[in-house]
Write an enzyme that holds these catalytic residues in place. Sequence first.
Site, PDB file in Angstrom:
ATOM      1  N   HIS A 267      42.231  17.762  58.919  1.00  0.00           N
ATOM      2  CA  HIS A 267      43.696  17.633  59.358  1.00  0.00           C
ATOM      3  C   HIS A 267      44.295  16.877  58.366  1.00  0.00           C
ATOM      4  O   HIS A 267      45.040  17.368  57.373  1.00  0.00           O
ATOM      5  CB  HIS A 267      43.960  16.582  60.581  1.00  0.00           C
ATOM      6  CG  HIS A 267      45.119  16.670  61.181  1.00  0.00           C
ATOM      7  ND1 HIS A 267      46.472  17.326  60.686  1.00  0.00           N
ATOM      8  CD2 HIS A 267      45.647  15.997  62.350  1.00  0.00           C
ATOM      9  CE1 HIS A 267      47.213  17.092  61.584  1.00  0.00           C
ATOM     10  NE2 HIS A 267      46.875  16.437  62.603  1.00  0.00           N
ATOM     11  N   HIS A 306      46.684  28.903  55.176  1.00  0.00           N
ATOM     12  CA  HIS A 306      47.342  28.237  56.412  1.00  0.00           C
ATOM     13  C   HIS A 306      46.789  29.124  57.508  1.00  0.00           C
ATOM     14  O   HIS A 306      47.050  29.966  57.587  1.00  0.00           O
ATOM     15  CB  HIS A 306      48.787  27.924  56.258  1.00  0.00           C
ATOM     16  CG  HIS A 306      49.084  26.510  56.971  1.00  0.00           C
ATOM     17  ND1 HIS A 306      49.479  26.822  58.424  1.00  0.00           N
ATOM     18  CD2 HIS A 306      49.252  25.297  56.809  1.00  0.00           C
ATOM     19  CE1 HIS A 306      49.763  25.760  58.654  1.00  0.00           C
ATOM     20  NE2 HIS A 306      49.593  24.648  57.851  1.00  0.00           N
ATOM     21  N   ASP A 362      49.892  20.816  50.882  1.00  0.00           N
ATOM     22  CA  ASP A 362      48.945  20.105  50.191  1.00  0.00           C
ATOM     23  C   ASP A 362      48.674  20.057  48.781  1.00  0.00           C
ATOM     24  O   ASP A 362      47.957  19.378  48.007  1.00  0.00           O
ATOM     25  CB  ASP A 362      47.588  19.771  50.946  1.00  0.00           C
ATOM     26  CG  ASP A 362      47.816  19.252  52.182  1.00  0.00           C
ATOM     27  OD1 ASP A 362      48.549  18.514  52.511  1.00  0.00           O
ATOM     28  OD2 ASP A 362      47.076  19.698  53.453  1.00  0.00           O
TER      29      ASP A 362
HETATM   30  C1  COA Z   1      43.816  26.407  56.025  1.00  0.00           C
HETATM   31  C2  COA Z   1      42.645  27.135  56.467  1.00  0.00           C
HETATM   32  C3  COA Z   1      41.614  26.537  57.196  1.00  0.00           C
HETATM   33  C4  COA Z   1      43.141  28.471  57.293  1.00  0.00           C
HETATM   34  O1  COA Z   1      42.047  28.902  57.552  1.00  0.00           O
HETATM   35  P1  COA Z   1      42.025  30.453  58.868  1.00  0.00           P
HETATM   36  O2  COA Z   1      43.580  30.731  59.166  1.00  0.00           O
HETATM   37  O3  COA Z   1      41.120  29.979  59.618  1.00  0.00           O
HETATM   38  O4  COA Z   1      41.776  31.439  57.619  1.00  0.00           O
HETATM   39  P2  COA Z   1      40.284  32.118  57.514  1.00  0.00           P
HETATM   40  O5  COA Z   1      39.193  30.957  57.198  1.00  0.00           O
HETATM   41  O6  COA Z   1      39.959  32.958  58.762  1.00  0.00           O
HETATM   42  O7  COA Z   1      40.505  32.924  56.374  1.00  0.00           O
HETATM   43  C5  COA Z   1      40.778  34.143  56.260  1.00  0.00           C
HETATM   44  C6  COA Z   1      40.087  34.865  54.867  1.00  0.00           C
HETATM   45  O8  COA Z   1      40.665  34.190  53.898  1.00  0.00           O
HETATM   46  C7  COA Z   1      39.852  33.597  53.009  1.00  0.00           C
HETATM   47  N1  COA Z   1      40.394  32.255  52.633  1.00  0.00           N
HETATM   48  C8  COA Z   1      40.969  31.474  53.451  1.00  0.00           C
HETATM   49  N2  COA Z   1      41.491  30.185  52.977  1.00  0.00           N
HETATM   50  C9  COA Z   1      40.783  30.455  51.881  1.00  0.00           C
HETATM   51  C10 COA Z   1      40.892  29.673  50.517  1.00  0.00           C
HETATM   52  N3  COA Z   1      41.829  28.631  50.376  1.00  0.00           N
HETATM   53  N4  COA Z   1      40.262  30.043  49.103  1.00  0.00           N
HETATM   54  C11 COA Z   1      39.730  31.114  49.271  1.00  0.00           C
HETATM   55  N5  COA Z   1      39.505  32.217  50.418  1.00  0.00           N
HETATM   56  C12 COA Z   1      40.048  31.717  51.340  1.00  0.00           C
HETATM   57  C13 COA Z   1      38.526  33.478  53.840  1.00  0.00           C
HETATM   58  O9  COA Z   1      37.132  33.179  53.291  1.00  0.00           O
HETATM   59  C14 COA Z   1      38.620  34.719  54.648  1.00  0.00           C
HETATM   60  O10 COA Z   1      38.269  35.747  53.904  1.00  0.00           O
HETATM   61  P3  COA Z   1      37.405  36.990  54.515  1.00  0.00           P
HETATM   62  O11 COA Z   1      38.326  37.537  55.375  1.00  0.00           O
HETATM   63  O12 COA Z   1      36.880  37.722  53.358  1.00  0.00           O
HETATM   64  O13 COA Z   1      36.269  36.353  55.405  1.00  0.00           O
HETATM   65  C15 COA Z   1      42.200  27.997  55.120  1.00  0.00           C
HETATM   66  O14 COA Z   1      43.202  28.629  54.526  1.00  0.00           O
HETATM   67  C16 COA Z   1      41.436  26.960  54.086  1.00  0.00           C
HETATM   68  O15 COA Z   1      40.311  26.547  54.346  1.00  0.00           O
HETATM   69  N6  COA Z   1      42.161  26.445  53.181  1.00  0.00           N
HETATM   70  C17 COA Z   1      41.578  25.371  52.274  1.00  0.00           C
HETATM   71  C18 COA Z   1      41.893  24.071  52.756  1.00  0.00           C
HETATM   72  C19 COA Z   1      43.396  23.516  52.949  1.00  0.00           C
HETATM   73  O16 COA Z   1      44.136  23.700  51.848  1.00  0.00           O
HETATM   74  N7  COA Z   1      43.719  23.283  54.210  1.00  0.00           N
HETATM   75  C20 COA Z   1      45.093  22.620  54.415  1.00  0.00           C
HETATM   76  C21 COA Z   1      45.805  23.339  55.292  1.00  0.00           C
HETATM   77  S1  COA Z   1      47.327  22.665  55.592  1.00  0.00           S
END
Ligand code: COA
Length: 429
Positions: A267, A306, A362
């Site tokens: 979070h 996100h 972030d």
């Molecule tokens: C924020 C987050 C958890 C959202 O996740 P989500 O909506 O569940 O998205 P998914 O995990 O289903 O990802 C969808 C696709 O994008 C890719 N992806 C998502 N975020 C990514 C990232 N930061 N870097 C590289 N690839 C990423 C995933 O590998 C997936 O690829 P695929 O379809 O080939 O398997 C994710 O984007 C992430 O981990 N980001 C980095 C951490 C971060 O900055 N968090 C702060 C949020 S405010």
Amino acid sequence: MTESLTVRDNRTGQEYDVPITDGTIRAADLGKIKTDDETPGLAVYDPGFVNTASCRSSVTYIDGDKGILEYRGYPIEQLAEHSSFLEVAYLLIHGHLPSEEEHDAWVHEITYHTFVHENVKTFMQGFRYDAHPMGMLMASTGALSTFYPESRDISDEQNRHMQMVRMIAKMPTLGAWAFRHAQGKPYVYPDNDLSYTGNFLSMLFKMSESKFEADPRLVKALDTLFILHADHEQNCSTNAVRSVGSSQVDPYSAVAAGVGALYGPLHGGANEAVLRMLKRIGSKENIPAFIEGVKAGNERLMGFGHRVYKNFDPRATIIKKACDDVFEVTGVNPLLEIAKELEKIALEDEYFVKRKLYPNVDFYSGLIYEAFQFPPEMFTVLFAIGRTPGWLAQWSELVTDKEQKIARPKQIYTGDRTLQFTPASQRWA
Ligand SMILES: CC(C)(COP(=O)(O)OP(=O)(O)OC[C@H]1O[C@@H](n2cnc3c(N)ncnc32)[C@H](O)[C@@H]1OP(=O)(O)O)[C@@H](O)C(=O)NCCC(=O)NCCS
């Protein structure tokens, strides 16, 4: 015409009409779908509440596809540019912008409640020298409930107002003292001549000078960051505040639960991860190899992507501008160059474009916090101070919402049943 859903239960052949309101059906209506009177009705299984609305709310609106974030109907961009954190706090809690009189009274009230009871200080001094400031903030927020036992009377509007004022006012004091504690420095008392954010910086950084006044550009940038974090509808910590608050406990205990939820790395911890990533990349030459590693699935590009925002995070654009303002005062953080280059390359790369991965709030906030010389453990404390009005606005909405009940999800039981107990003396014989 009332909208509805026709459901046919293939177990019994029976059909049900389930009314649709605001794009949702009531889970209780599904409960009427039963095979017989003995078995429980149909329920939905939704770990993480990814498709469950837990409340009606008029606090914050988000359209992730369009990159829209609004507090009480006002776009975040306009609030970040033209408002102040305390005005936004008023807006979130009261639902409308203050008149000049209301604004002045609100600022006055908050300013004069920044002090905490001396025993709170003693309580905080009892923590170990290396205590995490979020652990200290969570404990001291909860402890405030013991100093204000009247806060339990949540049915009284005036009383609720007083506790909300206290909490917004005291959060920076508790956060700053947690910071000073880790540094072994004396705690600094609030300075009521300063603005909310100016006073926070004074409590953090004042040394032997008789008055500490931070550069107004830094005060403005931090105030803007607080505005950007002030609410984000039903996220994990807000849900924690609502869930705990639904037991009708006092608001300090409910907000302490929110602080606990925010403490978790999924979070509140992403900006710290961005900073670690940028430091590891080290220089611009290493970016292409790093990007290849991300595309190969070895790791994630932290600060990108996100769950809700799929085109851009409106807060990221504002933060990028705040970055420039801060670095004008503090000098440029060499990691900024790496961050900007990384963003440029990623935004043009098909992997990121196809997956709609854009910088989130972030990506740049960690750089700003570091420029202020905050250690990474403090980043989440700053987030918590900014989020407090949002938590309180949501709590206040919860306790006045007649439809709300104590939060009590269902489960699908997967354990044993009807085992026969044998006393230990026989089992171990
Ligand atoms: C924020 C987050 C958890 C959202 O996740 P989500 O909506 O569940 O998205 P998914 O995990 O289903 O990802 C969808 C696709 O994008 C890719 N992806 C998502 N975020 C990514 C990232 N930061 N870097 C590289 N690839 C990423 C995933 O590998 C997936 O690829 P695929 O379809 O080939 O398997 C994710 O984007 C992430 O981990 N980001 C980095 C951490 C971060 O900055 N968090 C702060 C949020 S405010």
